[in-house]
Design a protein around this motif. Structure first.
Motif, mmCIF file in Angstrom:
data_model
loop_
_atom_site.group_PDB
_atom_site.id
_atom_site.type_symbol
_atom_site.label_atom_id
_atom_site.label_comp_id
_atom_site.label_asym_id
_atom_site.label_seq_id
_atom_site.Cartn_x
_atom_site.Cartn_y
_atom_site.Cartn_z
ATOM 1 N N THR A 420 6.242 12.065 -5.096
ATOM 2 C CA THR A 420 6.712 10.976 -4.244
ATOM 3 C C THR A 420 8.240 10.895 -4.279
ATOM 4 N N SER B 172 4.259 9.020 6.820
ATOM 5 C CA SER B 172 5.162 8.665 5.732
ATOM 6 C C SER B 172 4.502 7.589 4.871
ATOM 7 N N PRO B 173 4.952 7.452 3.619
ATOM 8 C CA PRO B 173 4.344 6.438 2.745
ATOM 9 C C PRO B 173 4.366 5.036 3.356
ATOM 10 N N GLU B 174 5.387 4.720 4.168
ATOM 11 C CA GLU B 174 5.468 3.367 4.730
ATOM 12 C C GLU B 174 4.457 3.164 5.854
ATOM 13 N N ILE B 176 1.606 5.021 6.502
ATOM 14 C CA ILE B 176 0.273 5.621 6.374
ATOM 15 C C ILE B 176 -0.825 4.573 6.498
ATOM 16 N N ALA B 262 2.111 10.519 0.572
ATOM 17 C CA ALA B 262 1.866 9.150 1.026
ATOM 18 C C ALA B 262 0.575 8.587 0.448
#
Lengths: 451, 318
Positions: A420, B172-174, B176, B262
């Motif tokens: 990450t 993206s992690p935000e 997902i 993510a």
């Protein structure tokens, strides 16, 4: 209202069902049979190989049936069933389930080097020394042999290895004014800037969640992140000074936007290799053939070189990937099983065909030196003798690298802590501390003594 | 289970005095009834109750790679309650639930109402089209959306670039969670629409006549007659959705392959339990997590039902 009562009843049933479903999980324990420690005599071997025997062999090497057929020709009484139960993690999960259940496990299984300790820990592997495995030690490059035999015992026969090198687009580097492949990491960083400025390409990509690649770089740097004594003691040192030096190097390049961090082995990444988004790939010896299939349209533009070095004039590399064939302790025909594992990876014809037909990069010195393998010129790499180059690199891999007996967790924890951070272009060196903490606390909770 | 109570309640209590003399036909019928439900109970016991009890038993132990198995009491449970990964995964699906369920059920309800009016042309074809995504296996749906979301050659990204909007980063992690909400909504709108639509079809037509006589237009009818009448069906879909949300597994586990940065290992509680069992090899802890998750689902589903019952009672009293 009856409709509402039905609805409610249904709701209850569904909730109970949900409870039951989420609570399902397999479990149990299994016993292990003790292996015999007396050496196997020639008569015993003779007898075992002339008795009709059925063996099961779990592997995901494509077309391994060809090599198995060679074995069956030599020993007609032995009948081998090849089963592909999945590649990597699914393979190990099924193997562990079969071992725990106490039945259904194969006689011989493909096991990647980093997973050997975890099977040694559960006493699932047969020590091959009484079967004569130590006699073939000299047939393999030293560091590969150390991977299957870190101590007195031999746990498997090396099948393929992945010493690391640098594949790069000569045309893009030339465009950026770089005529020689970067010899040091410092030069590599300078080259990365030049390539980005003139061509817009990244000099290479660091797979955000690809633990194997970064661990390979640490291996090259001489870091010793893992250690296992074969019993209850592990050593974990993923945040050593050497490891942090590697991490900081990549952090800087990533933050300057000179290295991309796309997840590798994904469509997007394949496209990047073919389209010139990446002007190179720091990869292992299995990479050249893989790339050839992935980026066909760029044939002739690629070249291979050793990894850049930390000190000028050094010549060291790391390893990424590779596997062995191991005999399970539960096998009822250990002698025949050992002969199979040995034959596949030691018989001249079989080992050579693994390298020339399946393109596994060989750990056998006989194959490495064989002209048919070493002198192969590859059009994709502008006629370069890529095999010969990687053979030379193979001699420079640090020999003492070890693994932990719970690499599944190590990799998944890597994804959580390092992956990450790489994706967010953060400080990898700082993330190494988190990774270290997670690994230590997991090891301690599992009852290991951590050094 | 509420089956036995319901059956007993339906039996007439007037037969109380000559209690001894249950007629033989009656007894035969009873035996036949039990025989008929026997196969269900055998499978129910073997496939649900036994594994449930066994994993409850497992969750009370602790198994280490070194040292083997030992009784641990409720240690796994107290560990889970302090496990930030587990708690955040529950929080994440809680958030998912709060956002996704109203959107999905709202759309499903509107579609069902529109189809029910019969005004929209091709209502049969429409029903089928809306239902089709549910017939697509979750795995296929996720793979398909994974391709659509692709930042380089996904069609959405290509169109967006073509009109000069830049590349949207769905993975993206935000973002997902939003992407996941979209996939699940797409998958389940049709399913929920069918349930609500079926309930709408069973409303007695006299109610509509009465509403029409009272001068209600179509919207007023929908709001004051149809929606209250299908409320039990809506509650049912809510409960299904709550359970479905907490059990999210296939979608995140497949998206993990294309967006591993993510989707963390503890993205949803179920996925976390799976990873604990098969990656961390902590079967016992995974069993405890699964049990806790089951309790969370039961509690939330019960609260929803209870509040619905209260509401019904309150309205009944008015």
């Amino acid at each position: 209202m009856s409709a509402s009562r039905t609805a409610r009843k249904l709701g209850v049933i569904v909730v109970v069902g949900a409870l039951a479903l989420t609570a399902c999980s397999p479990g149990g324990g299994g016993g292990d049979e003790a292996a015999t420690t007396d050496d196997i005599t020639a008569e015993q071997r003779e007898e075992a190989l002339s008795t009709p025997t059925e063996l099961t062999f779990w592997t995901w090497v494509p077309d391994i049936e060809n090599q198995v057929a060679l074995f069956e020709e030599t020993y007609p009484e032995i009948d081998v069933t090849v089963e592909n139960v999945g590649q990597g993690l699914p393979h190990y999960q099924k193997l562990r389930s079969a071992l725990e259940a106490g039945e259904g496990a194969p006689d011989v299984a493909q096991i990647e080097y980093q997973y050997i300790p975890s099977f040694v820990l559960s006493e699932a592997l047969l020590d091959l020394t009484p079967y004569g495995a130590s006699e073939i030690e000299d047939d393999y490059v030293g560091w590969a042999w150390n991977q299957v035999a870190p101590g007195e015992q031999v746990w498997g026969i090396p099948q393929d290895v992945g010493p690391m090198g640098n594949l790069y687009r000569e045309d893009l580097l030339t465009q950026a004014g770089i005529t020689e492949p970067p010899a040091t990491w410092e030069e590599y960083a300078t080259a990365a800037r030049a390539v980005k400025d003139t061509t817009g390409s990244y000099i290479s990509n660091l797979g955000a969640t690809q633990a194997g690649q970064l661990i390979g770089f640490m291996w090259q740097r001489g870091a010793k992140p893992f250690g296992y004594d074969g019993e209850q003691t592990v050593s974990i040192d993923v945040n050593s000074d050497e490891a942090k030096e590697v991490a900081t190097y990549w952090t800087d390049l990533i933050q300057e936007d000179l290295i991309s961090v796309d997840v590798d082995f994904q469509d997007q990444w394949y496209q990047g290799l073919a389209s010139g988004k990446y002007a190179g790939w720091l990869t292992a010896a299995w990479g050249p053939v893989f790339l050839q299939g992935t980026a066909e349209s760029t044939s002739g533009l690629w070249r291979a070189a050793p990894l850049p070095q930390w000190e000028e004039g050094d010549n060291v590399s790391g390893n990424w990937g590779g596997s062995s064939d191991a005999v399970l302790a539960s096998s009822e025909n250990p002698i025949a099983a050992y002969e199979l594992a040995k034959f596949i990876n030691n018989d001249d014809a079989s080992a050579l065909s693994l390298a020339t037909e399946q393109f596994l990069f060989p750990p056998q010195t006989s194959v490495l030196e064989n002209a048919e393998f070493a002198d192969q010129e590859s059009e994709f790499y502008g006629g370069q003798k890529v095999n010969e180059l990687f053979s030379e690199i193979s001699d420079t891999v640090d020999t003492e690298f070890q693994w932990l007996p719970f690499m599944e967790y190590v990799y998944s924890s890597y994804e959580e802590t390092i992956g990450t951070v790489i994706a967010e272009k953060g400080d990898i060196a700082a993330a190494l501390d988190d990774w270290q903490d997670q690994l230590v606390s997991y090891a301690e909770s599992q009852g290991f003594t951590v050094e | 289970m509420s089956h036995p109570t319901a059956l007993r309640a339906e039996r007439p209590s007037a037969t109380a005095p000559p209690r001894r003399r249950v007629s033989t036909t009656k007894r035969k019928q009873n035996i036949a009834a039990y025989l008929f439900i026997l196969p269900f109970f055998v499978i129910f016991l073997a496939m649900l109750v036994v594994p449930l009890v066994y994993s409850g038993y497992l969750s009370l132990f602790e198994s280490r790679l070194i040292g083997g198995e030992a009784f641990a009491g409720l240690a796994n449970y107290s560990r889970a309650l302090q496990d930030p990964q587990f708690l955040s995964s529950v929080g994440r699906v809680g958030l998912f639930l709060l956002i996704q369920v109203p959107i999905m059920l709202g759309i499903a309800l509107v579609l069902a109402l529109v189809l029910d009016t019969g005004r929209a042309g091709g209502s049969k074809a429409g029903r089928l089209l809306i239902f089709i995504p549910y017939a697509v296996p979750a795995v296929v749906a996720t793979l398909m959306w994974g391709y659509l979301y692709g930042p380089d050659f996904g069609p959405i990204a290509q169109v967006s670039r073509a009109v000069g909007l830049g590349t949207p980063d769905f993975l993206s992690p935000e973002n997902i969670l939003g992407s996941l909400i979209n996939i699940v909504t797409w998958e389940f709108i049709g399913y929920n629409m069918i349930i609500i639509y079926a309930a709408l079809r069973s409303i007695p037509p006299e109610l509509y006549e009465a509403a029409e006589i009272d001068g209600a237009g179509p919207i007023r009818t929908a709001w004051s007659v149809k929606i209250p009448a299908v409320r039990p069906a809506i509650v049912l879909t809510i409960i299904f959705s709550i359970i479905g949300s907490f059990q999210l597994f296939a979608e995140p586990s497949l998206l993990n392959a294309i967006a591993p940065d993510a989707i963390t290992n503890s993205f949803t509680p179920n996925y976390y339990a799976y990873n604990l069992a098969f990656i961390n090899r902590e079967l016992n802890y995974a069993a405890a997590i699964a049990f806790l998750l089951g309790i969370v689902i039961a509690v939330i589903s019960y609260v929803v039902q209870l509040s619905e019952q209260r509401r019904e009672r309150r309205e009944g009293a008015m």
